[in-house]
Design an enzyme around this catalytic site. Sequence first.
Site, PDB file in Angstrom:
ATOM      1  N   ASP A 113       9.213  -3.884  13.763  1.00 33.72           N
ATOM      2  CA  ASP A 113       7.990  -3.907  12.651  1.00 33.72           C
ATOM      3  C   ASP A 113       9.439  -4.540  11.690  1.00 33.72           C
ATOM      4  O   ASP A 113      10.343  -4.222  12.386  1.00 33.72           O
ATOM      5  CB  ASP A 113       7.576  -2.992  12.344  1.00 33.72           C
ATOM      6  N   HIS A 169      12.182  -3.189  20.747  1.00 39.24           N
ATOM      7  CA  HIS A 169      11.169  -3.312  22.275  1.00 39.24           C
ATOM      8  C   HIS A 169      11.608  -4.477  22.866  1.00 39.24           C
ATOM      9  O   HIS A 169      12.282  -5.201  22.178  1.00 39.24           O
ATOM     10  CB  HIS A 169       9.991  -3.431  22.131  1.00 39.24           C
ATOM     11  N   SER A 256      17.010   0.675   8.986  1.00 41.28           N
ATOM     12  CA  SER A 256      17.565   0.080  10.103  1.00 41.28           C
ATOM     13  C   SER A 256      17.890  -1.985  10.181  1.00 41.28           C
ATOM     14  O   SER A 256      17.365  -1.970   9.392  1.00 41.28           O
ATOM     15  CB  SER A 256      17.661   1.218  11.564  1.00 41.28           C
TER      16      SER A 256
END
Length: 296
Positions: A113, A169, A256
Amino acid sequence: MIKIYNRKTKSYEVENVAGGKYIEWSYGSPIGKSITELFVKKKLFTKIYGAHCDTRGSIKKIPAFIKDFDIDMRISKKRPEEFTSFNDFFVRELTEDARPIDKNPDILVSPGDGRLSAFENIDMDNVVQIKGLTYSLKELLLDEKVANEYNGGTCLILRLCPVDYHRYHFVDNGVCLESKKIEGHYYSVNPIALKNIPKLFCQNKREWSIFKSENFGDIIHVEVGATCVGTIIQTYKPLEPAKKGQEKGYFKFGGSTTVLFFKKGMVKIDKEIVEQTELGFETRVLMGETIGKRSE
């Protein structure tokens, strides 16, 4: 004010920035910049705050954070009262159906995301950080041999805000090599900071690895830490087969960034995302969302 492009509504939204006024002061004012250089960018500041977010005492911050940033807890595996610390909430796992993933091997999906920028035909000596500021890929990796292989390729920058799901991921089936750690500072990765700190990604703490994907060639995964992100956790097992959508790791508290590099001719990013990047806007994406396809 930071505007983000929404692909669904075809419109721009103003980002609700956690600690926005503080970030503007820290990176936009002379006094703030001085304090940032002397203290905020240092490991000790992040370590102290990060340790607090691991304590049970930090739980009291969770309800207000959920309310202020409209966090959808319906897709969280844990209920708000089940978290043992703020960091436990921050790195929350989502339900299995929260982020659908297109398993078509020709489709490239987002690794997480966040707010996405895409740069094609990159010059490895002038990779774009933000408009007007660039950095060298070999400076980012501290490995000139590997960097040389990605000249003319594609770079994806996924910026995660504190309000986002903070696990990242794999974008394809494949095998990931050992992660290489590079020590550095802890500047914020907010666009305000990116505009004021040259080569910020090359100065911050980061980790990188090569993911040997089945359909998109060797992909460089770079995880960049930031203010209050004292820990980058890699949960994958090096050299073991990984599946598309499988978790690679997560960031503890703070904003981040995940950066991906593809070799030339391996991938074609959705035109809409590239156009918005050229206009200076990031595009809001979710983990598993289609963002491109394998080059023909």
